[in-house]
Design a protein around this motif. Structure first.
Motif: not given
Lengths: 360, 266, 281
Positions: A83-85, A87, A141-142, A164-165, B159, B161, B264, B266
């Motif tokens: 997911w982009q976020s 999640a 995290k990725q 993207s992040a 989130d 998602n 977060d 991040q």
């Protein structure tokens, strides 16, 4: 004949009166890296969500591995998504996050743990296995998110703008991680992105979507050299788009009368009728630039307006006397020999084979 | 220099407000250890007589037992109801969502005395009045909105998602509820349990009307103060104060601790 | 995935049934009950206006009504005025830390028994209580504070003041600080800034704070009963007396419905006032 891994057969998705995806046809083969690209709101994420079962197609059919998937709920599919976020589950540590898919499949705890640790090792974050998710960096995290979706060893992995992040330098690193993984595992990646560089750098084939429609499917090189229509040509952005009237045709080429002169353009198939409007594109890195004319068939004079560096590639922006703009891309080494200064007049030229006529 | 003196004046003013707000609480604690039946200044001598009296009183123990049952049952029931509403509101959009939320959130805006009369009448009509669980039902209606608010705030931080991600990894909706939503909301669920227990533990108007002969602690206090000046009230009050404060502080710890770690990195 | 299914209904339905059964049901039944009859201490379901006629024609009911309305309004005005300087200080002049602590401390009273606090005031305010003993030392008093409107208001404030300070502080803290600076740069005196900029900007929050204060005071029976002496009784006391003695539940219901109509009217008017768009000139 066995069918491709994924088939979208005239798929339509409507939300109320809004049509997000219209009549999409697409086949994806086993082991392919497909990128779906387009501006926001073009329907790329909806397409991906339909593959994951998070949206149900309004019309048409989606088949995965030959099976009709339209109404199969997400948890009964094997189409994990990054997911982009990201999640990631914040109340689980890195290892427990990775284990999640196996836990849902009823795999026993020791096996789960062993396989999760294997995957974390494989993605070079083994030492963070017991760490709280919140304490990991973006790149870590990725990797946890990737391990989490790959642990069930799916045939198909869906990725929704996963990079993207991240910071620019991490994006390049993760790109190589992704392509390496995809090649090693031999599984199919469907990668949604709005970033042209990501799509073109990684994908075997790129799908360009616009306003819910698939505008073009092809190898990155083909899309770049021979965009299917004006939208793709403009979206890809590294093209010179010229317009004019057809002045005549002979042997696979047409002559197009433009404000900067009459130019030869390659024309596949039947040549358009003389006198009609036509546009064609010339890729920016296919344009030759010099201080003196080189006698080539398609030549234009233009003066330098500005230059832009991205890495070792330079894009020069030039303007012909009538105002037509040109983009020329060249390596930095070639630039040094040219010693350009703003306002200098240069001679641009290209081969007719490198000019590509856009469909009317 | 005028700005500074105004600030000082306001500071003293704030102190006065706090004095007014906390005077009855502080005096109640002091009086509970004071030997005079009718305390005044100068204070009488130190005593634990009133505490000894309430601990020896079977009526107090009975009421304490009732209060415990009521607030424990109420907090569980109200938190379940509040959770369902908060989740429905978070997850779904549906017709009549406005009236639906109003139905759940309105009770605290109606004066307790009116709710007390309405519930007394209705409960006797449908035959559930005068029981301990009459109070439990009434209190769950009155406190569920607080549970809903706390859990909804927590769900604001999720989130969106996270749920789809769990489905995507093979969890059914029910499994996702158990594996993702409930663990995510856990701190808020605990906060809601403590908070609704604390509110129920102190409520007297509705409890008084619908309880019949089953007195809770606040109802007992109400009956004692209707009679004479009785410093046992201070002892009970002090005791109850520390129980309530423990519950509230626990609720705060669970909830605020989570709110602060939400950011977060991040 | 948002289709209506067993899963969705599991979360939605139980509370609807529960609240209809135990919240809406009681309220509607109470309204219906105001038309019931009582014969031989037994309630008979009917649709008669007898209770309404009886209650609305009694002078003492209206005395109670205006007294309750007046006391609640007075308490609202006093609480709003007393709270404002404190809220102003917390919103603009104090540190972030102090503000958070102050709000935390002001929440505490909600979780201490209001009954016990009222009883404490009863002892403090009594003829021979703490206050009269203190001012007696400097040769004043003794003053009668119990069984007066003063006592009632003290009780109301005990209940409402912390909430009003919290709500006012939150609404003042949300006023755009740039607006205030702009006003000061344009030469507004501090006093004028408060009146012309801060109060209009925080209007909605200030009105909502006052509304909550009114609702709580209007419905409270403890303060007027124990500190105010209950002569004449306020509406909540009237409900208790009518219910607890003589089984006249329908008449109590009439009073309750009167209270609800009054509260809804005032709440509606306040909310209109709070969120009304200022007419642009």
């Amino acid at each position: 004949m066995t069918e491709s891994l994924v088939v979208l057969d005239r798929v339509v998705k409507r939300f109320g009166t809004f049509t997000a995806v219209r009549e999409a046809n697409l086949t994806i083969d086993q082991g392919e890296f497909i990128a779906i690209m387009g501006p926001s709101g073009c329907g790329k994420t909806t397409t991906l969500r339909m593959l994951a079962g998070l949206e149900e197609p309004t019309e048409g059919e989606i088949r995965i591995g030959g099976k009709r998937m339209n109404t199969v709920p997400p948890h009964e599919r094997d189409t994990p998504m990054v997911w982009q976020s990201l999640a990631l589950f914040p109340f689980l540590n890195a290892r427990e996050n990775v284990e999640f898919g196996l836990k849902m499949r009823g795999v026993d705890a020791p096996t789960r743990k062993r396989r999760a640790l294997d995957w974390l090792e494989r993605l070079e974050i083994g030492q963070f296995a017991e760490r709280n998710i919140e304490t990991l960096s973006g790149g870590q995290k990725q990797r946890v998110a990737l391990a989490r979706s790959l642990i069930t060893e799916p045939q198909l992995l869906l990725l929704d703008e996963p990079l993207s992040a991240l910071d620019a330098h991490l994006v390049i690193r993760m790109q190589s991680v992704l392509t390496r993984l995809q090649r090693e595992l031999g599984i199919t990646f469907v990668y949604v992105t709005h970033s042209q560089s990501e799509a073109f750098a990684m994908a075997d084939r790129v799908v360009i979507m616009a306003q819910g429609e698939i505008a073009q499917v092809g190898k990155p090189r083909d899309i770049y050299r021979a965009p299917a229509n004006r939208f793709v040509a403009e979206f890809v952005g590294r093209n010179n788009i010229l317009s004019g009237k057809i002045a005549g045709a002979n042997a696979g080429f047409v002559r197009v009368e433009t404000p900067v002169g009459t130019l030869n353009v390659q024309a596949e198939g039947t040549a358009p009728v003389t006198g009609t409007e036509a546009s064609f594109v010339v890729a920016a890195d296919m344009v030759h630039i010099d201080r003196t004319p080189d006698g080539a068939e398609n030549a234009v004079q233009a003066s330098l307006i500005s230059e832009e560096f991205i890495g070792s590639v330079v894009t020069l922006f030039l303007e012909a006397p009538d105002g037509t703009e040109f983009k020329v891309q060249l390596q930095e080494r070639a630039l040094a020999a040219l010693e350009p200064r703003t306002g200098d007049v240069f001679h641009l030229s290209w081969k007719a084979e490198d000019a590509h006529l856009l469909p009317a | 220099m005028r700005g500074a003196s105004i600030t000082w004046a306001l500071r003293i003013y704030l102190l006065l407000i706090f004095t007014f707000v906390f005077a009855p609480i502080v005096f109640s604690v002091i009086f509970s250890f004071n030997s005079d039946r009718f305390p005044t200044i100068p204070l009488g001598s130190f005593t634990t007589e009133w505490y000894a009296k309430i601990f020896a009183d079977s009526e107090v123990w009975e009421a304490a037992r009732n209060s415990l049952i009521v607030s424990l049952s109420t907090c569980i029931l109200a938190t379940i109801l509040g959770f369902c509403t908060a989740y429905s509101d978070y997850r779904y959009n549906f017709k009549f969502k406005g009236p639906y939320l109003a139905l759940v959130l309105l009770p605290p805006t109606i004066p307790l005395i009116i709710m007390a009369l309405a519930m007394l009448a209705w409960f006797s009509k449908i035959g559930v009045s005068g029981q301990l669980w009459s109070i439990i039902i009434a209190h769950s209606v009155l406190t569920a909105p607080f549970a809903m608010a706390i859990i909804r705030l927590r769900l604001n931080q999720i989130d969106p998602n996270l749920e789809p991600a769990a489905w995507n990894l093979g969890a059914s909706e029910w499994r996702t509820m158990r594996e993702v939503i409930v663990p995510f909301c856990k701190p808020a669920i605990f906060s809601a349990l403590f908070l609704t227990a604390a509110i129920s533990f102190d409520e007297f108007a509705v409890a008084w009307f619908v309880s019949g002969l089953n007195k809770t602690i606040p109802v007992l206090v109400l009956e004692i103060v209707q009679g004479n000046i009785d410093p046992r009230v201070n002892a009970i009050g002090t005791f109850v104060f520390f129980i309530s404060m423990t519950l509230v502080i626990l609720a705060q710890l669970f909830f605020l601790a989570r709110l602060n770690t939400k950011a977060d990195p991040q | 995935m948002s289709r209506l299914n067993a899963y969705a209904l599991t979360w939605r339905l139980p509370i609807i049934i529960w609240q209809i059964l135990f919240f809406l049901g009681p309220l509607l039944f109470m309204i219906a009950m105001s038309f019931f009859l009582v014969k031989n201490y037994r309630m008979i379901e009917a649709f008669e206006f007898k209770n309404w006629e009886k209650m609305l024609s009694r002078g003492y009911v209206w005395d109670s009504y205006w007294l309750t309305l007046g006391l609640a309004a007075l308490s609202t005005a006093i609480a709003s005025l007393i709270a404002f300087p404190a809220a102003f200080f917390l919103a603009f002049k104090s540190s972030e830390n102090l503000r958070r602590w102050a709000i935390f401390l002001l929440i505490i009273p909600f979780f201490t028994s209001y009954l016990v606090r009222t009883f404490s005031w009863y002892v403090i305010l009594a003829e021979s209580g703490v206050i009269n003993a203190l001012i007696g030392n400097i040769g004043l008093g003794p003053y009668t504070m119990l069984n007066t409107k003063f006592g009632t208001i003290i009780g109301y404030l005990t209940l409402t003041l912390p909430l009003v300070v919290i709500l006012q502080t939150v609404s003042l803290a949300n006023v755009d600080k740039n607006l205030i600076q702009a006003a000061q740069n344009l030469g507004c005196s501090p006093w004028r800034t408060i009146r012309a900029v801060i109060i209009p900007s925080a209007k909605a929050g200030l009105i909502i704070a006052a509304l909550f204060c009114f609702i709580l005071s209007f419905g409270d029976f403890v303060a007027p009963y124990y500190l105010g002496g209950s002569k004449p009784p306020t509406l909540p006391i009237l409900i208790i007396d009518t219910t607890k003695s003589g089984q006249q539940w329908p008449r109590a219901a009439v009073v309750a419905v009167m209270m609800m109509v009054t509260l809804f009217t005032i709440a509606f008017a306040s909310i209109m006032l709070a969120y009304r768009k200022r007419v642009s000139k």
